[in-house]
Design a protein around this motif. Structure first.
Motif, mmCIF file in Angstrom:
data_model
loop_
_atom_site.group_PDB
_atom_site.id
_atom_site.type_symbol
_atom_site.label_atom_id
_atom_site.label_comp_id
_atom_site.label_asym_id
_atom_site.label_seq_id
_atom_site.Cartn_x
_atom_site.Cartn_y
_atom_site.Cartn_z
ATOM 1 N N GLN A 169 -54.329 19.732 -5.723
ATOM 2 C CA GLN A 169 -53.693 18.993 -6.814
ATOM 3 C C GLN A 169 -54.746 18.447 -7.770
ATOM 4 O O GLN A 169 -54.556 18.453 -8.985
ATOM 5 N N ARG A 170 -55.883 17.996 -7.231
ATOM 6 C CA ARG A 170 -56.944 17.524 -8.136
ATOM 7 C C ARG A 170 -57.525 18.692 -8.929
ATOM 8 O O ARG A 170 -57.912 18.537 -10.088
ATOM 9 N N LEU A 171 -57.542 19.871 -8.293
ATOM 10 C CA LEU A 171 -57.980 21.061 -9.034
ATOM 11 C C LEU A 171 -57.013 21.347 -10.193
ATOM 12 O O LEU A 171 -57.442 21.694 -11.294
ATOM 13 N N PRO A 195 -46.685 14.118 -9.215
ATOM 14 C CA PRO A 195 -47.878 14.851 -8.761
ATOM 15 C C PRO A 195 -48.264 14.555 -7.316
ATOM 16 O O PRO A 195 -49.056 15.291 -6.745
ATOM 17 N N CYS A 196 -47.728 13.510 -6.732
ATOM 18 C CA CYS A 196 -48.149 13.146 -5.373
ATOM 19 C C CYS A 196 -47.057 13.373 -4.340
ATOM 20 O O CYS A 196 -47.246 13.048 -3.171
ATOM 21 N N ARG A 208 -56.155 8.776 -3.987
ATOM 22 C CA ARG A 208 -57.239 9.366 -4.786
ATOM 23 C C ARG A 208 -56.734 9.795 -6.159
ATOM 24 O O ARG A 208 -57.407 9.614 -7.170
ATOM 25 N N ILE A 209 -55.542 10.382 -6.178
ATOM 26 C CA ILE A 209 -54.966 10.827 -7.457
ATOM 27 C C ILE A 209 -54.661 9.614 -8.341
ATOM 28 O O ILE A 209 -54.895 9.629 -9.547
ATOM 29 N N GLU A 210 -54.187 8.556 -7.695
ATOM 30 C CA GLU A 210 -53.876 7.349 -8.478
ATOM 31 C C GLU A 210 -55.152 6.745 -9.077
ATOM 32 O O GLU A 210 -55.178 6.353 -10.249
ATOM 33 N N GLU A 241 -58.784 6.196 -13.948
ATOM 34 C CA GLU A 241 -60.023 6.573 -14.642
ATOM 35 C C GLU A 241 -59.724 7.296 -15.951
ATOM 36 O O GLU A 241 -60.400 7.123 -16.957
ATOM 37 N N LEU A 242 -58.726 8.158 -15.885
ATOM 38 C CA LEU A 242 -58.493 9.093 -16.988
ATOM 39 C C LEU A 242 -57.781 8.474 -18.177
ATOM 40 O O LEU A 242 -57.813 9.016 -19.268
#
Lengths: 308, 271
Positions: free
Chosen positions: B174-176, B194-195, B205-207, B212-213
């Protein structure tokens, strides 16, 4: 309470009648399966047994590498290469016609066609697959060959090109249908993921879907080739009966199947060496189609992309 | 009780956010109605997505939140029976105007899907494919590295960039997929639950990554997980039966909802 429980006891005992009936069903189904397996095995055994008889008189080396095939005429010669070459010439012609067209057809059906178009096109293709192959043979002889002669006047009446073209038309539905299935089996999420990256439908198809469906696509090609190798009537009618070691598609050739038809239909006496040649050719034909089918099977399993 | 708990998790994410009016909307739906055949999935929705913020779309299953999200980059085009009325504008331009190419839209408005869907290619190719087909002519290695670093995946995969993406774990995949979207340098990233296919560690981690983004991108996330919406988003839109019930700063929506239905939903009383 205890007596009530006793009267309500659940009967879990096996019933004799049910068991017998189930046993009979299993036994009869097994017999049917066994018959088909035994028949196939029997055919293969006879094929190789008779072929072995042929190889008592002719060496395997001469058969496989000889370049003249004149088993019925003096001077007799038993080199199978002209027949193999004729077969491969037809296969190559068919592939040139059917692989690009079939794949394009599958791409159109799976990616571009509306549901309505697809509902019309797919059955039409399947009808194409249902036409008796002898009809294709006469179609080649009476329609394709004259057309070829207009383009290239040196084309003989019986020629490899017309046979290759009609065999190509014949296997086109099979390739189109298998590739369509393979492309449709690629998860929708992959397609949407690619589209969401700003890819056009063509980019998605060529660069994501075809690689993902490659095992199915290649397997369909190999199975189609196998079908070409074994195809009989169309080539027997259209390609001619002249064993000819040539790569010129305008010339008359004979395929392995065409030769078997010729001898089976003709007046070659049983028990002669000429008669046994058909078993040797048949065994080789069997090994070739078996080989391609095994390759198709391997390709399907080995390169299959696994999706959850 | 539940509301109090949610408030605590919200405060960290929403502490420095200005009001919706402070940043101009980057995406806006005007009186947007989407029907599947006769059945309306989204009804007369008006919503303005603020730039460089995370906006969460929440609501019960089947409320039309994914349909609304897909309207923002025209992915509904691929649902044959979907019909759209009203409009969606992106930086003032009507996305459904006659001369708009949906391919161009999706280059600017990327998407991450519910289930990780890496291509059956190498990790590096997964990243570089999108830019490559869109005419990228720069240093591919640098592009891959940057995108993977932004998606905080670089350290885990830098030694096996040429291996198949299918070998990665679900969370890594998913991070890819996020990195793949980032490599296109989009303006907006749409995330559709997405999770939902990931374990709690990968989810966290995705959160973090989304947090960050958001300084670089506008993110719109659909989620059925209210805690997630409260944790990561600046603004929240609550949809029910295809209608936008409430839209506002996440803290306000979760602590002092204006609508009774929102209150019931965030308190976990239905949905």
């Amino acid at each position: 309470m205890a007596s009530a429980a006793g009267s309500l006891a659940i009967d879990l005992d096996a019933k004799r009648g049910v068991r017998l009936r189930e046993g009979a069903v299993v036994a009869s189904l097994f017999t049917c399966a066994l018959i088909s397996i035994l028949t196939s095995a029997g055919i293969v055994i006879v094929l190789f047994w008779e072929a072995a008889g042929f190889f008592k008189s002719v060496s395997l080396w001469e058969f496989l590498f000889g370049t003249r095939w004149t088993p019925l005429l003096e001077p007799r010669s038993y080199g199978v290469l002209p027949l193999v070459c004729g077969t491969l010439l037809v296969v190559a012609g068919a592939c040139v016609i059917a692989i690009p067209t079939g794949l394009a057809c599958a791409i159109y059906m799976s990616q571009y066609a509306s549901d309505r178009t697809r509902r019309i096109v797919k059955p039409v293709l399947e009808v194409l697959a249902g036409i008796p192959t002898v009809v294709y043979g006469y179609f080649a002889l009476t329609y394709v060959t004259p057309l070829l002669q207009q383009v290239y006047p040196d084309t003989l009446v019986y020629n490899a090109a017309s046979a290759g073209i009609v065999v190509g038309i014949m296997i086109l539905p099979m390739i189109a249908s298998f590739c369509d299935d393979a492309l449709r089996a690629v998860p929708e999420s992959l397609r949407l993921g690619a589209l969401a990256l700003g890819a056009t439908r063509f980019e998605v198809t060529v660069q994501v879907l075809i690689p993902a469906a490659l095992s199915g696509i290649i397997a369909s090609f190999v199975l189609a080739i196998s079908r070409c190798i074994g195809e009989t009537m169309a080539v027997a009618v259209a390609a001619g009966g002249t064993p000819n070691l040539t790569l010129n598609p305008a010339e008359s050739i004979q395929t392995m199947t065409g030769y078997i038809v010729q001898v089976s239909m003709g007046d070659t006496p049983h028990g002669t060496l000429g008669y046994y040649t058909i078993f040797a050719v048949g065994a080789l034909l069997f090994l070739m189609t078996l080989g391609t089918n095994l390759i198709a099977d391997r390709v399907l399993h080995r390169f299959r992309e696994t999706y959850e | 009780m539940v509301t109090v708990k949610v408030t605590e998790t919200t405060s960290a994410a929403a502490v420095t956010q200005p009001s919706p009016s402070a940043s101009p909307p980057i995406l806006a739906a005007q009186d947007l109605t989407i029907r599947y055949g006769e059945k309306p999935a989204v009804v007369s929705v008006n919503v303005a997505i603020p730039e460089n913020r995370i906006t969460a779309i929440i609501g019960p299953s089947g409320c039309g939140k994914s349909t609304l999200l897909r309207a923002f980059n025209r992915m509904n085009d691929y649902i044959p029976e979907a019909r759209i009325d009203g409009g969606v504008t992106y930086r003032g331009r009507d996305l459904y105007a006659e001369n708009v190419d949906p391919v161009e839209v999706r280059r600017r408005i990327g998407m991450v899907f519910q289930k990780p869907n890496p291509f059956p290619k190498s990790i590096a190719k997964n990243i570089s494919w999108g830019p490559a087909i869109n005419g990228f002519r720069g240093d591919e290695r640098l592009l891959v590295e940057e995108a993977l670093k932004k998606a905080v995946l670089w350290d885990e995969v830098k030694d096996r960039l040429n291996e198949s993406a299918n070998a990665l774990s679900g969370g890594q995949q998913q991070r890819l997929c996020i990195a793949r979207a980032l490599a296109m340098e989009p303006d907006v990233i749409l995330m559709d639950e997405p999770c939902s296919a990931l374990d709690p560690v990968s989810t966290a981690r995705i959160e973090d990554l989304m947090y960050e983004l958001k300084h670089l991108y506008t993110i719109v996330i659909v989620t059925h997980n209210m805690q997630q919406a409260a944790r990561v988003s600046d603004f929240t839109a609550f949809l029910d039966a295809g209608r936008l019930v409430e839209f506002g700063e996440t803290e306000q929506v979760f602590t002092t909802p204006k609508d009774k239905r929102t209150e019931d939903y965030v308190a976990g009383r239905f949905g």
